[in-house]
Design an enzyme around this catalytic site. Structure first.
Site, PDB file in Angstrom:
ATOM      1  N   ASP A   1       0.809  -1.223   0.000  1.00 31.96           N
ATOM      2  CA  ASP A   1       0.000   0.000   0.000  1.00 31.96           C
ATOM      3  C   ASP A   1       0.846   1.279   0.000  1.00 31.96           C
ATOM      4  OD1 ASP A   1      -2.162  -1.808   0.399  1.00 31.96           O
ATOM      5  OD2 ASP A   1      -1.828  -1.715   2.558  1.00 31.96           O
TER       6      ASP A   1
ATOM      7  N   GLU B   1     -11.392   1.071  -3.453  1.00 33.82           N
ATOM      8  CA  GLU B   1     -10.744   1.462  -2.200  1.00 33.82           C
ATOM      9  C   GLU B   1      -9.498   2.289  -2.510  1.00 33.82           C
ATOM     10  OE1 GLU B   1      -9.387  -2.120  -0.213  1.00 33.82           O
ATOM     11  OE2 GLU B   1      -8.796  -3.019  -2.106  1.00 33.82           O
TER      12      GLU B   1
END
EC number: 3.2.1.37
Length: 527
Positions: free
Chosen positions: A15, A187
């Site tokens: 991420d 997301e």
């Protein structure tokens, strides 16, 4: 031309959120249940990277005791504005089932090395939070919103709300600005302003092999957002021949010279499926089309193992040492992590026995609360690791040694313990999907006192343990060759998110906290 070799952050670095401050680039990555929270790497050239900070280093910022596996820190966002760093992060307490108990916070610092502030609580409506600093001085907070209700898609879109720096809270209405595409599971939002558009980057498809990154844009920050007609920007879905899989969830940065790059997570599978190193950080070069959409420079949607470096002077860092001798009064900070709890003197000492790391036995390797476990990431498919352990277990409930560890459900553990007939002995515990097994039919007896050396070698999907007792001239194999692919996201019945660690650990299941001493730890990469 200089090339950037992928991955730029090998091993479990998921991420990535990239931020440029002048001539310096910083990437923040997720740490999940490992402490301290969030890892930040620094570069001057996008080629060479060095760990520089772990901002969430105290309980007042991050209390993860009891967090479930693959909970904790999800998808941080690092930004810089008005001479201050902003770090947004989620602490996920529970994520299985219908609900997601995910709490979003903000910390700030004047420099990347801190001091980092106490956290400001923001909301809990969803995960993957992000902060955008607009040109007019307003700040905008985003996250995906989670819908637990039966019959609804749980990934319910991206929401936007203003953040008041003066009041240190979210203000004004919450507005959904993007539903996502037919890829779904939208997301990981990040907004960037370029020319006359706000560009919204989102991850889609879930963080496994269908993962992707999609871009949308709008003239107004609150939308409506138009999806790039040639979405997604990048994906490895349905491309099993590619060496990089699971590509998505990333962020955008420009160089001082006006070049553009996109950093993203991905995985390098063994046996076509098992990413034992976890989700790593990769980089791709970006060009902009005449009509203002970002594209990979080669015109494809596929990740590349090698990309052109920007026109910046190269700035390599000194290579990391391969050994920690534990001779100082502090740990080598770029390596070590603990599980859920801070590294502190209640269970670890570098001074009680000078020249040694002393761990004081706590709970079992299946505990979600208090483990005396100190570990570092596996960052290469072929590596070796070694220690010397001095430990005199008195009961079978005393254990101390070295582990290859994914989480409390999957690990392999070579350790000293006490056997009622053989006395001090070596045993190997292997746990696969939570199923416990003692591998050696009969424990290996060793000398009654003094140090014993332990060693492990991982060669892609295989692990072999070794030991060297005091009367031995060299290491001797112990136990079978293990298949380590169960220590990956991909071997679980449900999705999970971390990667393999190699650690020093001890347990005292009697509760007396018997100490175990380690003279050194060596980690070497062989590929």
């Amino acid at each position: 031309m200089t090339k950037i070799q992928n991955p730029i952050l090998p091993g479990f670095h998921a991420d990535p959120s990239i931020c440029r401050v002048g001539d310096d680039f910083y990437i923040a990555t997720s740490t999940f249940e490992w402490f301290p929270g969030v890892r930040i790497h620094h570069s001057k050239d996008l080629v060479h990277w060095q760990h520089v900070a772990s901002p969430l280093d105290r309980l007042s910022q991050l209390d993860m005791k009891g967090n479930m596996n693959s909970g904790g820190i999800w998808a941080p966002c690092l930004s810089y504005h008005d001479n201050q760093f902003y770090l947004i992060y989620t602490d996920v307490k529970q994520w299985h089932g219908a609900y997601k108990d995910s709490h979003n916070y903000l910390v700030t610092a004047p420099t990347i090395n801190g001091p980092w502030s106490e956290p400001v609580y923001l909301n809990s409506s969803g995960f993957d939070p992000s902060l955008f600093h607009d040109e007019d001085g307003r700040k905008w907070f985003m996250n995906m919103i989670w819908d637990y209700r039966k019959g609804n898609h749980p990934f319910a879109g991206i929401v936007l709300q203003e953040y008041s720096h003066a009041e240190q809270r979210l203000i004004g209405p919450v507005k959904k600005i993007y539903d996502g595409t037919d890829i779904q599971l939208t997301e990981g939002p990040h907004i960037y302003k370029k020319d006359d558009y706000y560009y919204l980057f989102v991850a889609e498809g879930g963080t496994q092999y269908e993962h992707a990154e999609t871009v949308a844009r709008s003239k107004h920050i609150e939308g409506p957002y138009e999806t790039d007609p040639h979405y997604p920007l990048i994906t490895a879905d349905q491309k099993p021949h590619l060496p990089i899989q699971k590509t998505g969830h990333g962020s955008l940065v420009d160089t001082p010279g006006g070049e553009w790059y996109f950093v993203h997570l991905g995985g390098r599978p063994l046996k076509g499926k098992y990413c034992t190193l976890g989700r790593e950080t990769f980089i791709q070069e970006i060009r902009w089309t005449a009509d203002g959409w970002p594209r990979l420079t080669d015109g494809s949607q596929s990740p590349a193992l090698e990309v052109d470096a920007p026109s910046l002077p190269l700035h390599p860092f000194d290579p990391e040492p391969t050994i920690d001798h534990f001779d100082d009064d502090r740990l080598f900070p770029k390596w070590w992590n603990s599980l859920r709890i801070p590294i502190d003197q209640t269970w670890l000492s570098l001074t009680e026995r000078p020249g040694h790391l002393r761990l004081k036995g706590m709970e079992s390797l299946s505990s979600l609360h208090s483990q005396a476990l100190l570990a570092r990431r596996q960052t290469a498919f072929h590596c070796s690791f070694e220690t010397s352990v001095d430990y005199e277990p008195e009961y079978f409930q005393h254990m101390g040694g070295m582990t290859v560890f994914y989480d409390t459900e999957d690990h392999v553990y070579l350790h000293l313990t006490h056997h009622e007939i053989k006395g001090r002995s070596l045993q190997i515990i292997r746990t696969v999907k939570g199923e416990y097994d003692e591998v050696l039919p009969s424990p290996q007896k060793v000398t009654a006192t003094g140090p014993v050396k332990l060693k492990g070698v991982i060669t892609f999907d295989r692990l072999q343990w070794f030991y060297q007792d005091q009367d031995m001239d060299d290491f001797k194999p112990i136990g079978p060759v293990f298949d380590v692919t169960h220590m990956s996201d991909d071997s679980a019945d449900d999705v999970r998110f971390t990667g393999t660690f190699i650690g020093l650990v001890t347990q005292d299941l009697s509760g007396a906290r018997k100490p175990c001493d380690f003279d050194y730890f060596r980690y070497e990469q062989h590929d």
